[in-house]
Design a protein around this motif. Structure first.
Motif, PDB file in Angstrom:
ATOM      1  N   LEU A  48     -89.837  -6.620  12.485  1.00  0.00           N
ATOM      2  CA  LEU A  48     -89.758  -6.056  11.090  1.00  0.00           C
ATOM      3  C   LEU A  48     -88.812  -5.062  10.798  1.00  0.00           C
ATOM      4  CD1 LEU A  48     -93.943  -5.221  10.868  1.00  0.00           C
ATOM      5  CD2 LEU A  48     -92.372  -7.348  10.432  1.00  0.00           C
ATOM      6  N   PRO A  49     -87.991  -4.817   9.936  1.00  0.00           N
ATOM      7  CA  PRO A  49     -86.825  -3.991   9.716  1.00  0.00           C
ATOM      8  C   PRO A  49     -87.230  -2.464   9.355  1.00  0.00           C
ATOM      9  CG  PRO A  49     -87.306  -5.226   7.760  1.00  0.00           C
ATOM     10  CD  PRO A  49     -88.116  -5.924   8.752  1.00  0.00           C
ATOM     11  N   TYR A  50     -86.191  -1.689   9.170  1.00  0.00           N
ATOM     12  CA  TYR A  50     -86.532  -0.477   8.668  1.00  0.00           C
ATOM     13  C   TYR A  50     -87.598  -0.334   7.611  1.00  0.00           C
ATOM     14  CZ  TYR A  50     -82.411   1.245  11.296  1.00  0.00           C
ATOM     15  OH  TYR A  50     -81.539   1.631  12.211  1.00  0.00           O
ATOM     16  N   PHE A  51     -88.340   0.803   7.581  1.00  0.00           N
ATOM     17  CA  PHE A  51     -89.266   1.009   6.198  1.00  0.00           C
ATOM     18  C   PHE A  51     -89.929  -0.151   5.952  1.00  0.00           C
ATOM     19  CE2 PHE A  51     -85.913   4.226   6.097  1.00  0.00           C
ATOM     20  CZ  PHE A  51     -86.850   5.339   6.527  1.00  0.00           C
ATOM     21  N   TYR A  63     -87.405   3.356  12.473  1.00  0.00           N
ATOM     22  CA  TYR A  63     -86.842   2.442  13.451  1.00  0.00           C
ATOM     23  C   TYR A  63     -87.486   0.958  13.131  1.00  0.00           C
ATOM     24  CZ  TYR A  63     -85.442   6.203  16.841  1.00  0.00           C
ATOM     25  OH  TYR A  63     -85.363   7.119  17.464  1.00  0.00           O
ATOM     26  N   PRO A  64     -86.671  -0.271  13.257  1.00  0.00           N
ATOM     27  CA  PRO A  64     -87.031  -1.463  13.076  1.00  0.00           C
ATOM     28  C   PRO A  64     -87.716  -1.741  14.438  1.00  0.00           C
ATOM     29  CG  PRO A  64     -84.707  -1.476  12.745  1.00  0.00           C
ATOM     30  CD  PRO A  64     -85.128  -0.097  13.257  1.00  0.00           C
ATOM     31  N   VAL A  65     -88.914  -2.440  14.090  1.00  0.00           N
ATOM     32  CA  VAL A  65     -89.930  -2.687  15.329  1.00  0.00           C
ATOM     33  C   VAL A  65     -90.096  -3.917  15.732  1.00  0.00           C
ATOM     34  CG1 VAL A  65     -90.815  -0.378  14.834  1.00  0.00           C
ATOM     35  CG2 VAL A  65     -91.761  -2.394  13.890  1.00  0.00           C
ATOM     36  N   LEU A  66     -90.515  -4.105  17.121  1.00  0.00           N
ATOM     37  CA  LEU A  66     -90.975  -5.602  17.477  1.00  0.00           C
ATOM     38  C   LEU A  66     -92.358  -5.540  17.701  1.00  0.00           C
ATOM     39  CD1 LEU A  66     -90.441  -8.098  19.466  1.00  0.00           C
ATOM     40  CD2 LEU A  66     -90.392  -6.526  21.409  1.00  0.00           C
ATOM     41  N   LEU A  67     -93.103  -6.274  16.864  1.00  0.00           N
ATOM     42  CA  LEU A  67     -94.688  -6.416  17.030  1.00  0.00           C
ATOM     43  C   LEU A  67     -94.921  -7.719  17.943  1.00  0.00           C
ATOM     44  CD1 LEU A  67     -95.929  -6.527  13.410  1.00  0.00           C
ATOM     45  CD2 LEU A  67     -95.928  -4.698  14.844  1.00  0.00           C
ATOM     46  N   VAL A 119     -82.078   0.120  23.161  1.00  0.00           N
ATOM     47  CA  VAL A 119     -81.460   0.408  21.842  1.00  0.00           C
ATOM     48  C   VAL A 119     -81.055   1.972  21.758  1.00  0.00           C
ATOM     49  CG1 VAL A 119     -81.975   0.806  19.376  1.00  0.00           C
ATOM     50  CG2 VAL A 119     -82.839  -1.328  20.567  1.00  0.00           C
ATOM     51  N   ARG A 120     -79.750   2.364  21.621  1.00  0.00           N
ATOM     52  CA  ARG A 120     -79.281   3.704  21.951  1.00  0.00           C
ATOM     53  C   ARG A 120     -79.085   4.352  20.606  1.00  0.00           C
ATOM     54  NH1 ARG A 120     -77.280   3.901  26.859  1.00  0.00           N
ATOM     55  NH2 ARG A 120     -76.933   1.838  28.080  1.00  0.00           N
ATOM     56  N   VAL A 121     -79.021   3.646  19.622  1.00  0.00           N
ATOM     57  CA  VAL A 121     -79.065   4.661  18.443  1.00  0.00           C
ATOM     58  C   VAL A 121     -80.244   5.451  17.925  1.00  0.00           C
ATOM     59  CG1 VAL A 121     -77.189   2.847  17.347  1.00  0.00           C
ATOM     60  CG2 VAL A 121     -79.520   2.446  16.823  1.00  0.00           C
ATOM     61  N   GLY A 122     -79.944   6.220  17.117  1.00  0.00           N
ATOM     62  CA  GLY A 122     -81.332   6.969  16.691  1.00  0.00           C
ATOM     63  C   GLY A 122     -81.742   6.437  15.426  1.00  0.00           C
ATOM     64  N   PRO A 123     -83.056   7.170  14.950  1.00  0.00           N
ATOM     65  CA  PRO A 123     -83.778   6.587  13.683  1.00  0.00           C
ATOM     66  C   PRO A 123     -82.773   6.409  12.486  1.00  0.00           C
ATOM     67  CG  PRO A 123     -84.216   8.805  14.156  1.00  0.00           C
ATOM     68  CD  PRO A 123     -83.498   8.499  15.481  1.00  0.00           C
ATOM     69  N   HIS A 124     -83.191   5.514  11.916  1.00  0.00           N
ATOM     70  CA  HIS A 124     -82.580   5.241  10.689  1.00  0.00           C
ATOM     71  C   HIS A 124     -80.980   4.945  10.576  1.00  0.00           C
ATOM     72  CE1 HIS A 124     -82.626   5.637   6.003  1.00  0.00           C
ATOM     73  NE2 HIS A 124     -82.437   4.464   6.173  1.00  0.00           N
ATOM     74  N   ALA A 125     -80.385   4.366  11.687  1.00  0.00           N
ATOM     75  CA  ALA A 125     -79.045   4.338  12.171  1.00  0.00           C
ATOM     76  C   ALA A 125     -78.545   2.966  11.363  1.00  0.00           C
ATOM     77  CB  ALA A 125     -78.810   4.260  13.517  1.00  0.00           C
ATOM     78  N   LEU A 165     -79.913  -4.069  14.647  1.00  0.00           N
ATOM     79  CA  LEU A 165     -78.786  -5.144  14.039  1.00  0.00           C
ATOM     80  C   LEU A 165     -77.528  -4.447  13.706  1.00  0.00           C
ATOM     81  CD1 LEU A 165     -78.273  -7.814  12.524  1.00  0.00           C
ATOM     82  CD2 LEU A 165     -79.127  -6.562  10.336  1.00  0.00           C
ATOM     83  N   ARG A 166     -76.651  -5.270  14.411  1.00  0.00           N
ATOM     84  CA  ARG A 166     -75.171  -4.935  14.217  1.00  0.00           C
ATOM     85  C   ARG A 166     -74.780  -6.301  13.745  1.00  0.00           C
ATOM     86  NH1 ARG A 166     -73.825  -4.107  18.867  1.00  0.00           N
ATOM     87  NH2 ARG A 166     -72.544  -5.773  19.631  1.00  0.00           N
ATOM     88  N   ARG A 167     -73.778  -6.048  12.417  1.00  0.00           N
ATOM     89  CA  ARG A 167     -73.246  -7.012  11.824  1.00  0.00           C
ATOM     90  C   ARG A 167     -71.779  -7.114  12.179  1.00  0.00           C
ATOM     91  NH1 ARG A 167     -75.135  -9.640   7.276  1.00  0.00           N
ATOM     92  NH2 ARG A 167     -73.671 -10.921   7.646  1.00  0.00           N
ATOM     93  N   GLN A 168     -71.334  -8.401  12.503  1.00  0.00           N
ATOM     94  CA  GLN A 168     -69.765  -8.264  13.137  1.00  0.00           C
ATOM     95  C   GLN A 168     -69.323  -9.601  12.637  1.00  0.00           C
ATOM     96  OE1 GLN A 168     -70.015  -8.672  17.498  1.00  0.00           O
ATOM     97  NE2 GLN A 168     -69.893  -6.401  17.566  1.00  0.00           N
ATOM     98  N   GLY A 169     -68.802  -9.336  11.124  1.00  0.00           N
ATOM     99  CA  GLY A 169     -68.303 -10.404  10.603  1.00  0.00           C
ATOM    100  C   GLY A 169     -69.153 -11.367  10.004  1.00  0.00           C
TER     101      GLY A 169
END
Length: 387
Positions: free
Chosen positions: A281-284, A315-319, A381-387, A330-334
């Motif tokens: 599930l993604p952010y919010f 945070y996006p969460v794993l259920l 996951v090293r990024v903080g909330p809402h990154a 999630l990181r977009r690379q092209g």
């Protein structure tokens, strides 16, 4: 005899009614799915696209955008808590009557910054008039609002991210909630606003109880405190509403997680066992924000790791089997979508074989929604909330 509902049963039914246990099929289901969620949080539109897409087999972000900007079966506007949501156009008569009827808390602004109720109504009327047949940027709308109200509305006294906003902007969310305003398509990098589609609003005396029943259908069993938190409304107001609806026979009491809670009258059928599966599930996402109690949805380490000072959605969460068991990023690379998943708990990141397979399928599903090539990475996951 009072019906007793377990967390596992409640969670399984919520997931079913959210189209998370069994996704809908086809792009035509977009407004139905959004209605079941009671709106998709859209402060970050890409997160809303994912929230909707993971609930519909075969749907992509393009389908969500088409529903919003081409077919107009969705509207982007201010919804629960005054935050930006995607709402079904067909539900605007309910939302735009119910939300303005909910009492708000004390203004966060200093007395010299605030507007009176009369001024607030004047601003909303000015916004509605300015946007009739027009699609304006915030600066263009500001000029027209000030011209219709007076210089006081344009005083730059409202603290903002990088300076001060004009006084009238503290009422912007009220204009959205009342149907005077919604978002239009972006003009380059600039957000635009236009007037909401025309409709006949429901009487508030009908809309507020109807909203409560929809909430209980989606997220029950629930307490007045849960409902108030979801709406950012006073708990005392919610308690009175529950009392009124209980007295009228519209809702009934059940036992849930060792306490009294409520469901819509007659809506006491729940699955006989908990749901088994994996979802990303993604952010919010609406489920993570509205499902209560938080201690059951975010058990153990997840409560500290997947919440930001107790606030869900950052945070996006794993259920896993209906409860939060990890976070992801999630990181977009092209054309690639790299999804890093961190599993929490005593298992040190291990999942069962069936869960690993389901996780890989979920990452593939995210790629389908994003129209990108997905790649699963397991790690912290090293990024903080809402990154």
């Amino acid at each position: 005899m009072t019906v007793t509902i377990s967390w596992e049963a409640a969670s399984a039914r919520r997931l079913e009614r959210q189209f998370l246990a069994n996704p809908a099929t086809g792009a035509a289901a977009v407004p139905t799915v959004v209605a079941s969620m009671l709106g998709a949080h859209a402060q970050v539109l890409s997160a809303a696209e994912l929230s909707i897409g993971v609930r519909i087999t075969g749907a992509t972000r393009t389908d969500v955008r088409a529903a919003l900007w081409e077919h107009r079966t969705l509207v982007k506007t201010h919804g629960p808590r005054g935050t930006v949501h995607l709402l079904p156009t067909r539900d605007l008569p309910l939302w735009t009557s119910a939300l303005p009827a909910i009492p708000s808390g004390a203004s966060p602004f200093a007395p010299e910054v605030r507007v009176t109720e009369q001024q607030a109504q004047q601003i909303v009327t000015a916004i509605e008039d300015a946007l009739d047949g027009a699609c304006l940027t915030i600066d263009e709308l500001s000029d027209k609002v000030v011209a219709r109200t007076g210089p006081w509305a344009g005083d730059r006294v409202m603290p903002a991210f990088q300076g001060m906003w004009p006084r009238w902007r503290q009422v912007l969310h009220r204009a959205g909630q009342s149907g005077a305003l919604c978002f239009g398509p972006d003009r380059g990098r600039k957000v635009t606003y236009t007037r909401s589609p025309r409709f006949d609003p429901l009487p508030a005396t009908e809309a507020v109880p109807a909203l409560l029943l929809r909430y209980l259908h989606a997220y029950g069993p629930a307490t007045p405190a849960y409902f108030a938190k979801w709406l950012a409304a006073p708990t005392a107001w919610a308690a009175r509403l529950f009392e009124e609806q209980a007295a009228s026979g519209a809702i009934e009491e059940v036992a849930f997680e060792g306490a009294s809670a409520w469901v819509a009258a007659g809506d006491t059928e729940f699955p006989s066992r908990g749901w088994r599966g994996v979802r990303l599930l993604p952010y919010f996402d609406a489920y993570g924000i509205a499902a209560q109690p938080r201690e059951s949805l975010f058990p153990g380490e997840a409560y500290g790791r997947a919440l930001a000072r107790g606030q869900a959605g950052n945070y996006p969460v794993l259920l896993v089997d209906g409860a939060v068991a990890g976070v992801w990023h999630l990181r977009r690379q092209g054309k690639r979508a790299v999804v890093t998943v961190e599993v929490l708990g005593p298992s040190s990141g291990a999942l069962k074989a069936r869960q690993e397979e389901a996780l890989a399928e979920q990452v593939d599903r995210l790629g389908e929604v994003l129209e990108a090539r997905p790649e699963l990475v397991r790690g912290e996951v090293r990024v903080g909330p809402h990154a």
